[in-house]
Design a protein around this motif. Structure first.
Motif, short mmCIF file in Angstrom:
data_model
loop_
_atom_site.label_atom_id
_atom_site.label_comp_id
_atom_site.label_asym_id
_atom_site.label_seq_id
_atom_site.Cartn_x
_atom_site.Cartn_y
_atom_site.Cartn_z
N GLU A 166 11.35 13.66 2.94
CA GLU A 166 10.20 12.90 3.43
C GLU A 166 10.60 11.76 4.37
O GLU A 166 9.74 11.11 4.94
CB GLU A 166 9.39 12.35 2.26
CG GLU A 166 8.72 13.46 1.48
CD GLU A 166 7.84 12.96 0.35
OE1 GLU A 166 7.79 11.73 0.12
OE2 GLU A 166 7.22 13.81 -0.31
N LEU A 167 11.90 11.56 4.55
CA LEU A 167 12.36 10.50 5.46
C LEU A 167 12.63 11.03 6.87
O LEU A 167 13.33 10.40 7.66
CB LEU A 167 13.61 9.82 4.90
CG LEU A 167 13.40 8.99 3.64
CD1 LEU A 167 14.71 8.39 3.16
CD2 LEU A 167 12.37 7.90 3.88
N TYR A 168 12.03 12.18 7.22
CA TYR A 168 12.21 12.75 8.55
C TYR A 168 11.84 11.75 9.65
O TYR A 168 12.37 11.79 10.76
CB TYR A 168 11.38 14.03 8.71
CG TYR A 168 9.91 13.76 8.75
CD1 TYR A 168 9.27 13.51 9.96
CD2 TYR A 168 9.17 13.70 7.58
CE1 TYR A 168 7.92 13.22 10.00
CE2 TYR A 168 7.83 13.41 7.61
CZ TYR A 168 7.21 13.16 8.82
OH TYR A 168 5.87 12.86 8.85
N ARG A 225 7.27 4.94 6.25
CA ARG A 225 7.39 4.22 7.53
C ARG A 225 6.35 3.11 7.62
O ARG A 225 6.45 2.23 8.46
CB ARG A 225 7.26 5.19 8.70
CG ARG A 225 5.83 5.63 8.96
CD ARG A 225 5.72 6.55 10.11
NE ARG A 225 5.89 7.90 9.63
CZ ARG A 225 6.00 8.97 10.37
NH1 ARG A 225 5.99 8.87 11.66
NH2 ARG A 225 6.13 10.15 9.84
N TYR A 226 5.34 3.12 6.76
CA TYR A 226 4.29 2.11 6.79
C TYR A 226 4.50 1.00 5.77
O TYR A 226 3.69 0.09 5.67
CB TYR A 226 2.92 2.77 6.57
CG TYR A 226 2.65 3.84 7.60
CD1 TYR A 226 2.47 3.51 8.93
CD2 TYR A 226 2.60 5.18 7.24
CE1 TYR A 226 2.24 4.49 9.89
CE2 TYR A 226 2.38 6.16 8.19
CZ TYR A 226 2.20 5.80 9.51
OH TYR A 226 1.99 6.76 10.45
N LEU A 258 0.81 -1.22 0.00
CA LEU A 258 0.00 0.00 0.00
C LEU A 258 0.84 1.27 0.00
O LEU A 258 0.37 2.32 -0.38
CB LEU A 258 -0.91 0.02 1.24
CG LEU A 258 -1.89 -1.14 1.36
CD1 LEU A 258 -2.61 -1.07 2.70
CD2 LEU A 258 -2.88 -1.09 0.22
N PHE A 259 2.10 1.15 0.45
CA PHE A 259 2.94 2.31 0.61
C PHE A 259 4.29 2.08 -0.08
O PHE A 259 4.75 0.95 -0.16
CB PHE A 259 3.16 2.60 2.10
CG PHE A 259 1.88 2.93 2.81
CD1 PHE A 259 1.38 4.22 2.81
CD2 PHE A 259 1.16 1.94 3.47
CE1 PHE A 259 0.19 4.52 3.46
CE2 PHE A 259 -0.03 2.24 4.12
CZ PHE A 259 -0.52 3.53 4.11
N PRO A 260 4.94 3.14 -0.52
CA PRO A 260 6.25 2.99 -1.18
C PRO A 260 7.32 2.57 -0.18
O PRO A 260 7.16 2.75 1.03
CB PRO A 260 6.53 4.39 -1.74
CG PRO A 260 5.74 5.31 -0.88
CD PRO A 260 4.50 4.54 -0.47
#
Length: 124
Positions: free
Chosen positions: A84-86, A27-28, A21-23
């Protein structure tokens, strides 16, 4: 129901078995979805809980001292290469609420390798 909840629900309802569902940068990524049936018979799909990894699973490669006007997205872009990897900074520094990492000027933040990646020989 908010638009975000509707969007997530539609995504969960339409996902094919085994499809992500997520790239990979999310984090998911890799979390499974599951469902429950409410008392009125509705099926409610949701993501399984993500457990924050222990800080000991991260190899520190550098430290950053928080300065005035620091932003997590900028720090993430500088040290990790992607704003976006914060969330990786949050995980490595045991932060549940991201903004707590930059609220205190002078705080030292751990800059780490991804979870489970060992430090190179000779690194601290």
């Amino acid at each position: 129901m908010t638009d975000a909840v509707k969007t997530l629900d539609a995504l969960l309802q339409s996902s094919a078995a085994g499809a992500q569902l997520f790239p990979p940068t999310s984090r998911y990524y890799g979390l499974d979805s599951t469902s429950l049936t409410s008392a009125d018979g509705r099926t409610i799909k949701y993501l399984r809980r993500r457990f924050v990894p222990q800080a000991s699973r991260f190899a520190t490669i550098k430290e950053h001292v928080v300065a005035d006007n620091d932003r997590l997205d900028n720090l993430s872009a500088r040290y990790i290469g992607d704003p976006e990897l914060y969330w990786r900074l949050c995980d490595a520094n045991n932060a549940i609420r991201p903004d707590e990492l930059i609220e205190t000027i002078g705080r030292s933040l751990r800059i780490t390798l991804p979870e489970g990646v060992p430090a190179p020989k000779g690194a601290r």
